[in-house]
Design a protein around this motif. Structure first.
Motif, PDB file in Angstrom:
ATOM      1  N   PRO A  24       0.833  -1.216   0.000  1.00  0.00           N
ATOM      2  CA  PRO A  24       0.000   0.000   0.000  1.00  0.00           C
ATOM      3  C   PRO A  24       0.860   1.255   0.000  1.00  0.00           C
ATOM      4  O   PRO A  24       1.926   1.300   0.620  1.00  0.00           O
ATOM      5  CB  PRO A  24      -0.800  -0.135   1.310  1.00  0.00           C
ATOM      6  N   GLY A  25       0.398   2.275  -0.715  1.00  0.00           N
ATOM      7  CA  GLY A  25       1.126   3.535  -0.776  1.00  0.00           C
ATOM      8  C   GLY A  25       2.015   3.688  -1.984  1.00  0.00           C
ATOM      9  O   GLY A  25       2.603   4.755  -2.200  1.00  0.00           O
ATOM     10  N   ALA A  26       2.132   2.615  -2.803  1.00  0.00           N
ATOM     11  CA  ALA A  26       2.997   2.699  -3.984  1.00  0.00           C
ATOM     12  C   ALA A  26       2.496   3.747  -4.963  1.00  0.00           C
ATOM     13  O   ALA A  26       3.284   4.383  -5.662  1.00  0.00           O
ATOM     14  CB  ALA A  26       3.086   1.336  -4.661  1.00  0.00           C
ATOM     15  N   GLU A  27       1.183   3.972  -5.003  1.00  0.00           N
ATOM     16  CA  GLU A  27       0.627   4.938  -5.953  1.00  0.00           C
ATOM     17  C   GLU A  27       1.031   6.373  -5.618  1.00  0.00           C
ATOM     18  O   GLU A  27       0.901   7.256  -6.454  1.00  0.00           O
ATOM     19  CB  GLU A  27      -0.893   4.819  -6.000  1.00  0.00           C
ATOM     20  N   GLU A  28       1.503   6.610  -4.405  1.00  0.00           N
ATOM     21  CA  GLU A  28       1.932   7.965  -4.041  1.00  0.00           C
ATOM     22  C   GLU A  28       3.174   8.381  -4.806  1.00  0.00           C
ATOM     23  O   GLU A  28       3.491   9.571  -4.895  1.00  0.00           O
ATOM     24  CB  GLU A  28       2.191   8.035  -2.534  1.00  0.00           C
ATOM     25  N   THR A  29       3.905   7.419  -5.369  1.00  0.00           N
ATOM     26  CA  THR A  29       5.105   7.748  -6.146  1.00  0.00           C
ATOM     27  C   THR A  29       4.778   8.036  -7.599  1.00  0.00           C
ATOM     28  O   THR A  29       5.664   8.361  -8.376  1.00  0.00           O
ATOM     29  CB  THR A  29       6.109   6.579  -6.094  1.00  0.00           C
ATOM     30  N   ILE A  30       3.503   7.904  -7.974  1.00  0.00           N
ATOM     31  CA  ILE A  30       3.091   8.100  -9.366  1.00  0.00           C
ATOM     32  C   ILE A  30       2.621   9.537  -9.564  1.00  0.00           C
ATOM     33  O   ILE A  30       1.833  10.040  -8.769  1.00  0.00           O
ATOM     34  CB  ILE A  30       1.954   7.124  -9.723  1.00  0.00           C
ATOM     35  N   PRO A  31       3.090  10.242 -10.597  1.00  0.00           N
ATOM     36  CA  PRO A  31       2.618  11.620 -10.830  1.00  0.00           C
ATOM     37  C   PRO A  31       1.126  11.653 -11.134  1.00  0.00           C
ATOM     38  O   PRO A  31       0.570  10.701 -11.681  1.00  0.00           O
ATOM     39  CB  PRO A  31       3.435  12.081 -12.042  1.00  0.00           C
ATOM     40  N   THR A  32       0.475  12.752 -10.748  1.00  0.00           N
ATOM     41  CA  THR A  32      -0.973  12.892 -10.929  1.00  0.00           C
ATOM     42  C   THR A  32      -1.267  14.114 -11.785  1.00  0.00           C
ATOM     43  O   THR A  32      -0.781  15.212 -11.515  1.00  0.00           O
ATOM     44  CB  THR A  32      -1.687  13.025  -9.573  1.00  0.00           C
ATOM     45  N   LEU A  33      -2.058  13.903 -12.819  1.00  0.00           N
ATOM     46  CA  LEU A  33      -2.477  14.960 -13.734  1.00  0.00           C
ATOM     47  C   LEU A  33      -3.871  15.426 -13.332  1.00  0.00           C
ATOM     48  O   LEU A  33      -4.794  14.610 -13.225  1.00  0.00           O
ATOM     49  CB  LEU A  33      -2.481  14.421 -15.160  1.00  0.00           C
ATOM     50  N   TYR A  34      -4.032  16.724 -13.092  1.00  0.00           N
ATOM     51  CA  TYR A  34      -5.322  17.282 -12.695  1.00  0.00           C
ATOM     52  C   TYR A  34      -6.020  17.902 -13.900  1.00  0.00           C
ATOM     53  O   TYR A  34      -5.397  18.625 -14.694  1.00  0.00           O
ATOM     54  CB  TYR A  34      -5.136  18.354 -11.619  1.00  0.00           C
ATOM     55  N   LEU A  35      -7.335  17.631 -14.027  1.00  0.00           N
ATOM     56  CA  LEU A  35      -8.154  18.190 -15.102  1.00  0.00           C
ATOM     57  C   LEU A  35      -9.454  18.718 -14.517  1.00  0.00           C
ATOM     58  O   LEU A  35     -10.048  18.072 -13.646  1.00  0.00           O
ATOM     59  CB  LEU A  35      -8.483  17.115 -16.152  1.00  0.00           C
ATOM     60  N   PRO A  36      -9.935  19.864 -14.996  1.00  0.00           N
ATOM     61  CA  PRO A  36     -11.232  20.374 -14.535  1.00  0.00           C
ATOM     62  C   PRO A  36     -12.370  19.702 -15.298  1.00  0.00           C
ATOM     63  O   PRO A  36     -12.331  19.594 -16.526  1.00  0.00           O
ATOM     64  CB  PRO A  36     -11.152  21.867 -14.846  1.00  0.00           C
ATOM     65  N   VAL A  37     -13.384  19.259 -14.577  1.00  0.00           N
ATOM     66  CA  VAL A  37     -14.496  18.553 -15.210  1.00  0.00           C
ATOM     67  C   VAL A  37     -15.330  19.517 -16.047  1.00  0.00           C
ATOM     68  O   VAL A  37     -15.502  20.687 -15.706  1.00  0.00           O
ATOM     69  CB  VAL A  37     -15.382  17.865 -14.137  1.00  0.00           C
ATOM     70  N   GLY A  38     -15.816  19.038 -17.185  1.00  0.00           N
ATOM     71  CA  GLY A  38     -16.708  19.821 -18.027  1.00  0.00           C
ATOM     72  C   GLY A  38     -16.032  20.902 -18.842  1.00  0.00           C
ATOM     73  O   GLY A  38     -16.712  21.686 -19.511  1.00  0.00           O
ATOM     74  N   GLU A  39     -14.700  20.969 -18.835  1.00  0.00           N
ATOM     75  CA  GLU A  39     -13.976  21.989 -19.593  1.00  0.00           C
ATOM     76  C   GLU A  39     -13.120  21.327 -20.664  1.00  0.00           C
ATOM     77  O   GLU A  39     -12.662  20.190 -20.511  1.00  0.00           O
ATOM     78  CB  GLU A  39     -13.112  22.838 -18.661  1.00  0.00           C
ATOM     79  N   ARG A  40     -12.918  22.063 -21.753  1.00  0.00           N
ATOM     80  CA  ARG A  40     -12.141  21.523 -22.878  1.00  0.00           C
ATOM     81  C   ARG A  40     -10.657  21.612 -22.564  1.00  0.00           C
ATOM     82  O   ARG A  40     -10.125  22.694 -22.286  1.00  0.00           O
ATOM     83  CB  ARG A  40     -12.471  22.284 -24.159  1.00  0.00           C
ATOM     84  N   VAL A  41      -9.990  20.455 -22.599  1.00  0.00           N
ATOM     85  CA  VAL A  41      -8.563  20.365 -22.287  1.00  0.00           C
ATOM     86  C   VAL A  41      -7.814  19.946 -23.536  1.00  0.00           C
ATOM     87  O   VAL A  41      -8.200  18.991 -24.219  1.00  0.00           O
ATOM     88  CB  VAL A  41      -8.313  19.337 -21.164  1.00  0.00           C
ATOM     89  N   GLU A  42      -6.749  20.671 -23.842  1.00  0.00           N
ATOM     90  CA  GLU A  42      -5.894  20.284 -24.967  1.00  0.00           C
ATOM     91  C   GLU A  42      -4.584  19.732 -24.428  1.00  0.00           C
ATOM     92  O   GLU A  42      -3.896  20.381 -23.648  1.00  0.00           O
ATOM     93  CB  GLU A  42      -5.611  21.465 -25.890  1.00  0.00           C
TER      94      GLU A  42
END
Length: 297
Positions: A174-192
């Protein structure tokens, strides 16, 4: 000489048992691979449920292609069964049938129909591909995603902040996922997504988006999505890129705008301001390629 009894009933029973065991293990393995991911059903053609507008386009194309394939399959199976029955050898028929016979209308039919099917399938595929790769609309958020051996960097262009990813450490604990980078996206908005690579060819893939694209050194590729559902999703590299390709993972968090802005503020507070430019790449971008970051050309 020792005689073998091939008529023994044990042998088929053992074979059936081995096949059943292999089938059970395969099913268990496949279900294990799907754990923690969105699972589809008949309504989605067993694809993961779409969480973007583009994903809905992919699902429709996928289901339509399967319906067409099954219709052709049923027709072919039916004609095959009819031929087996209608032209079976009769009991007292010992003569060879005619070995060469022409039927021009039938030959034209089975030439034209497959061509028509391929053209129709090509049309719908090209139409949806054009929709999925269209970047003509103004994006609300632009993110330069950079693939590298074996992790990811994220440049949030409008907010002028960045995040540097480190290779995942997969321990099984447990906790291995903390070493993985996280990409944040706003819901309902167009992301390129503006995709670049620092070293070798990678591929940006979020399975729940039902869409991926290669990242080629020296070139810039891009596509847009509109996330329609909040949640945390898995991302990975889909192109074999070296020894630790399987460790090249990231998370995607689709969140409300307020939470997205809070994360941007966290990056600023951590001193991660400015954009990582392409001078860190092994190869510079080709002429006419622009990643939208300083030093991009």
């Amino acid at each position: 000489m020792r005689q073998h009894d091939f008529s023994s009933p044990r042998r088929p029973r053992r074979r059936f048992g081995a096949v059943a065991l292999i089938g059970a293990l395969s099913a268990a393995a496949l279900s294990g691979c799907a754990s923690g991911e969105l699972r589809g059903n008949a309504s989605t053609g067993w694809l993961p449920p779409a969480v973007t507008e583009g994903g809905e386009v992919v699902t429709s194309l996928w289901i339509g292609a399967w319906i067409a394939a099954l219709a052709v399959g049923v027709l072919v199976w039916g004609l095959t069964a009819w031929c087996v029955v209608a032209y079976r050898r009769r009991k007292d028929d010992n003569d060879l049938p005619v070995q060469l016979r022409y039927n021009i209308p039938i030959e034209i039919l089975y030439t034209v129909v497959p061509i028509f099917m391929v053209v129709v399938l090509f049309y719908y595929t090209a139409r949806d591909e054009t929709t999925l790769t269209d970047t003509s609309q103004q994006a609300d958020v632009t993110i330069n995603v950079v693939g590298k051996q074996w992790s990811w960097d994220f440049n949030y262009v409008e907010d002028d902040v960045h995040e540097v990813g480190e290779q995942a450490i997969l321990t099984g604990e447990p906790g291995a996922e903390e070493t993985i980078p996280t990409l944040y996206l706003p819901v309902g908005e167009r992301v390129e997504f503006v995709l670049t690579a620092r070293d070798v060819i990678h591929s940006f893939w979020v399975p729940a988006f039902l869409q991926k694209m290669d990242m080629v050194p020296g070139r810039v590729n891009s596509f847009q999505v509109v996330p329609t559902q909040e949640g945390t999703f898995k991302g990975k590299c889909a192109e074999l890129c070296g020894a630790y390709h399987s460790h090249m993972l990231f998370n995607v968090k689709v969140v409300p705008r307020t939470e997205y802005e809070a994360h941007m503020a966290e990056l600023r507070a951590a001193g991660q301001t400015g954009l990582l430019n392409n001078t860190l790449n092994r190869e510079q971008l080709m002429d006419g390629q622009d990643a939208g970051t300083d030093g991009g050309n």
